[in-house]
Design an enzyme around this catalytic site. Structure first.
Site, PDB file in Angstrom:
ATOM      1  N   ASN A  59      -7.391  19.193 -41.622  1.00 14.24           N
ATOM      2  CA  ASN A  59      -7.311  19.731 -40.266  1.00 14.24           C
ATOM      3  C   ASN A  59      -6.833  18.683 -39.266  1.00 14.24           C
ATOM      4  O   ASN A  59      -5.885  18.913 -38.504  1.00 14.24           O
ATOM      5  CB  ASN A  59      -8.684  20.270 -39.839  1.00 14.24           C
TER       6      ASN A  59
ATOM      7  N   THR B 148      22.155  35.812   0.211  1.00 15.49           N
ATOM      8  CA  THR B 148      20.842  36.433   0.080  1.00 15.49           C
ATOM      9  C   THR B 148      21.081  37.889  -0.288  1.00 15.49           C
ATOM     10  O   THR B 148      22.050  38.501   0.180  1.00 15.49           O
ATOM     11  CB  THR B 148      20.016  36.358   1.387  1.00 15.49           C
ATOM     12  N   HIS B 149      20.235  38.447  -1.111  1.00 17.77           N
ATOM     13  CA  HIS B 149      20.404  39.823  -1.596  1.00 17.77           C
ATOM     14  C   HIS B 149      21.775  40.013  -2.254  1.00 17.77           C
ATOM     15  O   HIS B 149      22.332  41.108  -2.243  1.00 17.77           O
ATOM     16  CB  HIS B 149      20.243  40.842  -0.463  1.00 17.77           C
TER      17      HIS B 149
ATOM     18  N   SER C 160      39.564  35.389 -26.220  1.00 17.37           N
ATOM     19  CA  SER C 160      39.457  36.747 -26.737  1.00 17.37           C
ATOM     20  C   SER C 160      40.280  36.896 -28.013  1.00 17.37           C
ATOM     21  O   SER C 160      41.328  36.272 -28.171  1.00 17.37           O
ATOM     22  CB  SER C 160      39.949  37.738 -25.681  1.00 17.37           C
TER      23      SER C 160
ATOM     24  N   LYS D 271      42.305  35.482 -21.665  1.00 19.28           N
ATOM     25  CA  LYS D 271      40.877  35.301 -21.387  1.00 19.28           C
ATOM     26  C   LYS D 271      40.387  33.871 -21.668  1.00 19.28           C
ATOM     27  O   LYS D 271      40.765  33.248 -22.650  1.00 19.28           O
ATOM     28  CB  LYS D 271      40.040  36.275 -22.228  1.00 19.28           C
TER      29      LYS D 271
ATOM     30  N   ASN E 106      36.586  32.930 -21.887  1.00 20.43           N
ATOM     31  CA  ASN E 106      35.251  33.522 -21.795  1.00 20.43           C
ATOM     32  C   ASN E 106      34.163  32.457 -21.605  1.00 20.43           C
ATOM     33  O   ASN E 106      34.117  31.480 -22.351  1.00 20.43           O
ATOM     34  CB  ASN E 106      34.956  34.327 -23.057  1.00 20.43           C
TER      35      ASN E 106
ATOM     36  N   GLU F  35      26.693  32.387 -20.806  1.00 27.73           N
ATOM     37  CA  GLU F  35      25.969  33.584 -21.244  1.00 27.73           C
ATOM     38  C   GLU F  35      24.830  33.219 -22.198  1.00 27.73           C
ATOM     39  O   GLU F  35      23.740  33.800 -22.142  1.00 27.73           O
ATOM     40  CB  GLU F  35      26.947  34.561 -21.899  1.00 27.73           C
TER      41      GLU F  35
ATOM     42  N   LYS G 107       3.217  26.221 -34.526  1.00 25.70           N
ATOM     43  CA  LYS G 107       4.164  25.204 -34.972  1.00 25.70           C
ATOM     44  C   LYS G 107       5.605  25.684 -34.842  1.00 25.70           C
ATOM     45  O   LYS G 107       6.474  24.962 -34.326  1.00 25.70           O
ATOM     46  CB  LYS G 107       3.863  24.857 -36.434  1.00 25.70           C
TER      47      LYS G 107
END
Length: 489
Positions: A101, A146-147, A275, A281, A283, A288, A323
């Site tokens: 242990n 903002t928003h 792509s 492209k 990417n 991501e 673990k």
């Protein structure tokens, strides 16, 4: 259907993680044997023979060649490897005064510590990279949001500075947890100590722990607690990496056009980032994947907490199930931090497009209201209404804020019975993004003086964090080297 319980417990997946821990198990066992000899529990000659075997076995483990013996778990395999080399009489003395242990818990803490320090060194480097980029782009104007709507102008320097401080908090959070769990459990035995006259402080010193977990029951019951604590810090780190990635994913779109990733992170016609059908492209796969990683780390944290939530005190076999989450989480984020630093170092910001966005999106409305309120001693709430109505009319007429005239401001002031005469020069000063940024002189502001003060402070702090990570890594490595020297001496 297999009914082999031993094979199920010592599964291939379990062996994979135990293979990582094996070299640290050898290290802790060498420290234990050195202590047994010092306490005259083992003779010097027997300890020397056991240590020579352990040095040989450690090399096998470091090379990744450790394998379970059939019907054995990791710890009994290690014991059998010692016995095979030095015989029963010496080999079976090695386990004196300890249990599997505290043996496993010590090895796991050592392995996690080594990997956590790698993450912290890379995180310190990332903080430094953001501070450096903040300095390089301290005057590059960009829209603030903002928003998800254009709000007021800010700078790339402020944007980078915000992330520098977020990642700095992540470093400090992990450092706090590191200090909390920098403690030696070896010698706690199964959960309740032993009558053998162990010197637990000596093994603490050898293994480079700051303290010793004094109560054996606490030591063994705490298995997995440090893993969950570290995963909590890693979850915040993953959150901030995800937020950073999401910002740049937006900035990198054609519609925003604020930033372009370096070709090392997103190449046109690249094998992975191009792509398979659209040759134009580039990417942003790296962003991501950074964004998505937060969910992975959160799941590891929840996994660890769920394992621990109902365990009674003392040792429980299912405590081993923390673990996998901590080792996977550390490995995942270690690689991601390197990629994040490459991204911030290589990204190119389109200063012209961002300045145009500030002007085209009426971002200067609030700064104009503040400037006129301060210049003419008009309450801001009243000036907010005056400028707001004028800007609303301008937007409906497809005009920009800087096109407002003194007459339009006076007309809107008259709506509330206020006689207000402003000049065209005042409107120009109030709608100039760089002039507005130069007026933000509060703590954390964008004036040259405030930014230079912030940069000087953050450079010093970033250097301190990097120095701490290096020094701690060197201290741990020195402890390991000392054990090796004593074992071979």
């Amino acid at each position: 259907m297999s009914t082999d319980t031993d094979a199920w417990i010592a599964s291939a997946e379990a062996e994979g993680f135990d293979r990582i821990l094996a070299e640290y198990d050898c290290l802790a066992t060498q420290a234990h044997v050195l202590m047994l000899a010092r306490q005259q529990i083992m003779s010097e000659a027997d300890a020397r023979a056991a240590l020579a075997a352990l040095v040989e076995i450690e090399a096998i483990c470091v090379a990744g060649e450790f394998r379970y013996e059939p019907g054995y778990g990791a710890q009994l395999t290690l014991e059998k490897m010692i016995v095979d080399r030095v015989g029963d009489h010496i080999g079976y003395q090695v386990h004196t005064g300890r249990s599997r242990n505290d043996q496993v818990l010590t090895a796991q803490k050592l392995a996690v510590r080594a990997r956590l320090l790698v993450v912290m060194e890379r995180l310190a480097g990332l903080v430094g990279a953001f501070v450096a980029r903040a300095a390089a782009d301290r005057d590059t104007v960009m829209p603030g949001y903002t928003h998800m709507q254009p709000a007021r102008p800010t700078t790339v320097g402020q944007w980078c500075g915000a992330y520098a401080d977020m990642f700095a908090r992540d470093f400090d959070r992990l450092r706090d947890a590191y200090a909390r769990h920098d403690s030696n459990p070896l010698g706690a035995a199964e959960s309740h100590g032993t009558t053998w006259p162990l010197d637990r402080d000596y093994t603490r010193e050898l293994l480079g722990f700051a303290t010793t977990v004094e109560i054996p029951l606490d030591a063994i019951s705490s298995r997995g607690e440090s893993d969950a604590d570290f995963l909590s810090g890693l979850a915040f780190l993953a959150l901030h990496l995800s937020k950073f990635a999401q910002d740049l994913l937006l900035f990198n779109t054609w519609e925003y056009g604020y930033a372009v990733l370096g070709t090392g992170q997103a190449a046109r016609m690249g094998r992975l980032t191009g792509s398979s059908i659209m040759p134009q492209k580039r990417n942003p796969d790296v962003l991501e994947l950074l964004r998505g990683q937060a969910s992975e780390i959160y799941s590891y944290l929840l996994h660890a907490l769920e394992v621990l939530k109902a365990l009674p005190s003392g040792y429980n076999r299912d405590s081993r199930d923390t673990k996998a989450p901590i080792l996977r989480g550390l490995a995942s984020l270690s690689a991601s931090l390197t990629q994040a630093e490459l991204v911030i170092d290589g990204v190119q910001f389109n200063a012209e497009a961002m300045l145009e966005a500030v002007r085209a999106n009426h971002c200067m409305a609030t700064d104009l209201a503040e400037y006129l309120a301060q210049t003419h001693r008009v309450p801001f709430r009243e000036m907010h209404g005056i400028v707001g109505r004028a800007v609303k009319a301008a937007i409906e007429a497809d005009r920009r804020v800087e096109s407002l005239t003194p007459e339009e401001i006076a007309e809107q002031a008259a709506v509330i019975g206020l006689e207000l005469t402003v000049s065209a020069e005042e409107i120009a000063a109030g709608t100039d993004p760089r002039a507005a940024l130069a007026r933000r002189g509060n703590i954390g502001g964008t004036t040259p003086e405030r930014m230079e003060a912030w940069l000087a402070d953050r450079r010093e702090r970033a250097g301190e964090r990097a120095a701490w990570a290096r020094a701690e890594t060197e201290r741990v490595q020195a402890a390991r080297a000392r054990i090796r020297a004593l074992a071979e001496g």
